[in-house]
Scaffold this active site. Structure first.
Site, PDB file in Angstrom:
ATOM      1  N   CYS A  16      -4.167 -14.315   9.004  1.00 32.79           N
ATOM      2  CA  CYS A  16      -3.759 -14.470  10.402  1.00 32.79           C
ATOM      3  C   CYS A  16      -3.656 -13.103  11.045  1.00 32.79           C
ATOM      4  CB  CYS A  16      -2.380 -15.135  10.497  1.00 32.79           C
ATOM      5  SG  CYS A  16      -2.336 -16.810   9.907  1.00 32.79           S
ATOM      6  N   ASP A 418      10.636   9.272  -8.052  1.00 35.09           N
ATOM      7  CA  ASP A 418      11.405  10.352  -7.478  1.00 35.09           C
ATOM      8  C   ASP A 418      12.268  10.859  -8.638  1.00 35.09           C
ATOM      9  OD1 ASP A 418      13.109  11.845  -5.672  1.00 35.09           O
ATOM     10  OD2 ASP A 418      14.538  10.211  -5.939  1.00 35.09           O
TER      11      ASP A 418
END
Lengths: 722, 72
Positions: A16, A418
């Site tokens: 969509c 990280d």
């Protein structure tokens, strides 16, 4: 040139979003369009404001809605549940009339009329989105799960309604005297329930931006003609002098003009240790002033500040993030054309080879194929598995933001970590304490002195002593040497505690082989009465499970990366200890984002793990993002998965759970289709030449029940996986 | 009795110093408070049970930064 931000309603899948994008781009004056299925929003660049209306009209004409900003999502969800209840209640009543105790009540035809009235709202109101996707299919040729459901329920309803309303006509022309109203009811109800489950499991991605915007200061204290004036942050202009007190946030980016202080810049670097700032140093909006009173000159304001850049990066990343095509939709988009071909073949064969009445039997059997091919459990296959998996995972401390997340997790082949707060505990702690003699007394005195400072390093030393049950004493003198350490005295003993520089400045030799250490971290040296006597190494402890996690990930064939704002030395030390494949040090928030892009460009599916504001842009763009529950709200909001408590081993559990859940989803899809598919030949009339048998409507109901039960039972197995 | 002298940052004017003075005078364990705006010092005489740490926290709570504490 201006940018439009729209909220779009009614998108059911990634295709969509791409349809809207394609269509909007054809409008003259639209420069760029990026539609985000996950956040249900669109970012569209237009050459002038007048285009905006055209864009909205275009989106609406495609069958979607443009929502006004505001809290409408919750309302929609509550309505969804209400709709399911209505639909299900009507279906149960339908069942009573169709094959329950009211089967022939009050009369044959009146019974059908009652069913027609009961099924009408389900088909036309509750199931309208499925019917729309059928239109969409005939217009564009694109299909998904909804198309299949819509195709089945629409043909079932329309045929049944025709047979009921034009009963005499239908008998005359030999249409099979069968109505499928109750099948329409149950199919739509179950698929609707599945959609409701999925929406509930889906986290709203937009919140990351709100959390980011909340980080900034609201007011700034300007110095004008020697007086303090408090103004809104939007009124600050470049060149203004701003005063900041301890504990306040820096309002805009600037350069220090007066005073010194240490500043918590974890937002930018991810590092918990404050950075010492002097005149001439740069400061950044939303970083926190720890202790000193400082004045700075505004150099960047509004959308030019570092914080605003992070906001923009997160927003762009969210909008450009490719959303995946759901597995159920992929399967359906193959299944739909096949079903239609079989249906047409059925019609053609019956028409040319079948007995009289040709028209009636051909149409009846075409409809029978379409109805039986519509698997009611298809809508439950993914959601039930997702609901069980997310429910079980949340009990284990993993918050998963929906079904797509699980599907995405199965494809990950590179993970970026990280460092601080993710691989490490995220708080400085004493990793080594060495003293020439009198260890306990020295530790006691040093901790007593450090207790007077708010610096994270001081807190680490105090905690270290308290863990050893030290009772602290009162120092007689205590003096902070900004950015370097502390001078103090207890009784007759004078202490100088801090960096090598501080000791040298006080004419103390800072070298002692006995105190030499190989540990990587910040060194705190202790001198008593002008002689070096002890040293602390302050570091960020690596989480104990981290090494096992890396071994597991490498076992799963996943490439590992460490990207940190910390320096090379620490970064390489951690990577070497853990056996991480690749290391990048001194990384700014945007650098982390760049590495995600780089790996994605190599065709890798990237998972990003982080905890800080500085990780937010990378988290937003990564194919899969996970945040530590011990970190910032911004990171958690930008992520697909939150690991409560920050236990790294959950990363591996999650990847394994996702793989197993995905397998269950695939099994479910097979289970949901198998019964119905096996009945397609019967519906097409395969048995007719043998025994004159056409599809008995009760078989459709049996298939529906069996597939639903199989799917739900299979999904419940996931509970045993973690 | 305890004599403590704090050096604080952020004390700009009479308003700041009276803020500190009022707070400390309201504490029963403190007997005298003496503030020197130029030298940025706050001298306190207090009973023995007063902890230098608590007074430091009081000052920080008022928005000042303590850079030095000494007994005299």
């Amino acid at each position: 040139m201006s940018q439009l931000q729209l909220k779009i309603g009614g998108m059911s899948c990634a295709s969509c979003a791409s349809n809207i994008e394609k269509s909007v781009k054809t409008i003259a004056g639209v420069e760029k369009a990026s539609v985000n299925f996950a956040t249900e929003s669109a970012a569209i660049e237009v050459s002038s404001e007048d285009i905006a209306k055209k864009v909205e009209e275009n989106i609406i004409s495609l069958g979607y809605s443009v929502l006004k900003e505001g809290g409408e999502n919750k309302v929609v969800q509550e309505n969804d549940f209400l709709k399911f209840i209505i639909s299900f209640t009507l279906s149960v009543i339908l069942f009573l009339f169709a094959m329950g105790p009211l089967m022939h009540y009050p009369s044959h035809l009146a019974n059908w009329w009652i069913q027609l009235v009961l099924a009408l709202p389900i088909w036309l109101w509750i199931g309208v989105s499925f019917q729309k996707s059928v239109f969409h299919f005939f217009k564009t040729g694109q299909s998904n799960m909804n198309t299949l459901i819509g195709l089945g329920t629409s043909s079932a309803f329309l045929y049944s309604a025709f047979v009921t309303i034009f009963n005499d006509f239908s008998i005359e022309h030999g249409l099979t005297q069968t109505v499928y109203f109750e099948a329409v009811g149950f199919i739509i109800s179950f698929v609707f329930l599945g959609q409701f489950f999925e929406k509930k499991a889906k986290k709203k991605a937009k919140e990351a931006l709100d959390a980011l915007l909340k980080l900034g200061a609201k007011k700034a204290t300007l110095i004008k003609d020697g007086k303090e004036v408090v103004v809104d942050i939007s009124d600050v202009v470049i060149g203004d002098i701003i005063r900041v007190r301890p504990g306040e946030k820096i309002a805009v980016d600037g350069v220090v003009t007066k005073g010194t202080s240490s500043i918590d810049e974890s937002m930018i670097s991810g590092e918990p240790l404050p950075v010492y700032k002097n005149e001439g140093d740069s400061v950044f909006a939303a970083t926190i002033n720890n202790e000193g009173v400082m004045e700075y000159r505004a150099t960047k304001v509004g959308s030019d500040t570092f914080l605003s850049h992070i906001v923009q990066f997160v927003e762009n990343a969210q909008n450009s993030k490719p959303s995946i095509q759901r597995y159920a939709d992929k399967i359906s988009s193959i299944f739909v054309p096949i079903v239609i071909i079989i249906a047409i073949l059925t019609f053609v064969l019956w028409f040319f080879l079948g007995p009289e009445p040709k028209w009636g039997l051909s149409i009846s059997n075409l409809i029978a194929v379409l109805v039986i091919a519509c698997p009611c459990a298809l809508g439950l296959a993914t959601p039930t598995a997702v609901v069980v998996a997310t429910g079980k995972a949340s009990q284990r401390g993993l918050l998963i933001g929906g079904g797509e997340v699980i599907e995405k997790a199965t494809k990950v082949d590179a993970i970026i970590f990280d460092k601080t707060g993710t691989l490490t505990v995220g708080k400085p702690s004493v990793i080594e304490f060495k003293a020439i003699a009198d260890d306990e007394l020295i530790l006691n005195h040093v901790a007593s002195i450090e207790a007077f400072s708010e610096h994270p390093i001081s807190k680490a030393i105090v905690k270290f002593a308290q863990d050893k049950n030290h009772d602290l004493v009162e120092p007689d003198l205590f003096e902070i040497v900004a950015g370097k350490g502390i001078k103090a005295s207890i009784g007759d003993d004078d202490y100088v505690i801090g960096s090598k520089k501080l000791l040298v400045e006080n004419n103390i030799s800072a070298d002692d082989n006995e105190l030499h250490s190989n540990k990587v971290g910040t060194k705190v040296l202790v001198a008593k009465n002008q002689k070096l006597i002890a040293s602390f190494t302050i570091g960020d402890e690596i989480k104990f499970e981290a090494k096992d996690v890396m071994t597991h990930l490498h076992g799963l064939g996943v490439e590992t990366w460490l990207i940190t704002g910390d320096n090379e030395f620490v970064a390489h030390d951690v990577a070497k200890n853990l056996g991480i494949d690749n290391v990048v040090a001194n990384a700014l928030p945007m650098d982390k984002l760049e590495y995600v892009k780089k790996l994605q460009a190599q065709g890798k599916k990237v998972c990003m793990l982080g905890d800080g504001v500085n990780d937010a842009p990378a988290l937003s763009l990564a194919d899969l993002s996970m945040a530590m529950g011990t970190g910032t709200d911004v990171a958690m909001n930008a992520s697909d998965v939150t690991i409560i408590g920050g236990d790294l081993s959950k990363v591996v559990s999650f990847l394994i759970l996702s793989n197993k859940t995905m397998r269950v989803i695939k099994e479910n899809l097979l289970l949901s289709m198998i019964y119905n598919s096996l009945l397609i030949p019967i519906a097409a009339g395969l048995l007719y030449p043998i025994n004159g048998q056409l599809l008995p409507p009760v078989l459709a109901s049996v298939a529906m029940g069996l597939s639903s039960i199989s799917v739900v039972t299979n999904s419940l197995r996931i509970r045993k996986f973690i | 009795m305890k004599n403590l002298m704090y050096t604080v940052e952020g004390m700009k004017c009479g308003g700041c110093s009276s803020k500190i003075e009022n707070r400390f005078k309201a504490m029963p364990e403190i007997t005298t408070v003496e503030i020197a705006l130029d030298a940025k010092t706050v001298k306190v005489t207090a009973s023995d049970e007063v902890s230098p740490m608590n007074l430091k926290k009081e000052l920080e709570g008022l928005g000042f930064q303590v850079v030095k504490m000494e007994k005299f």
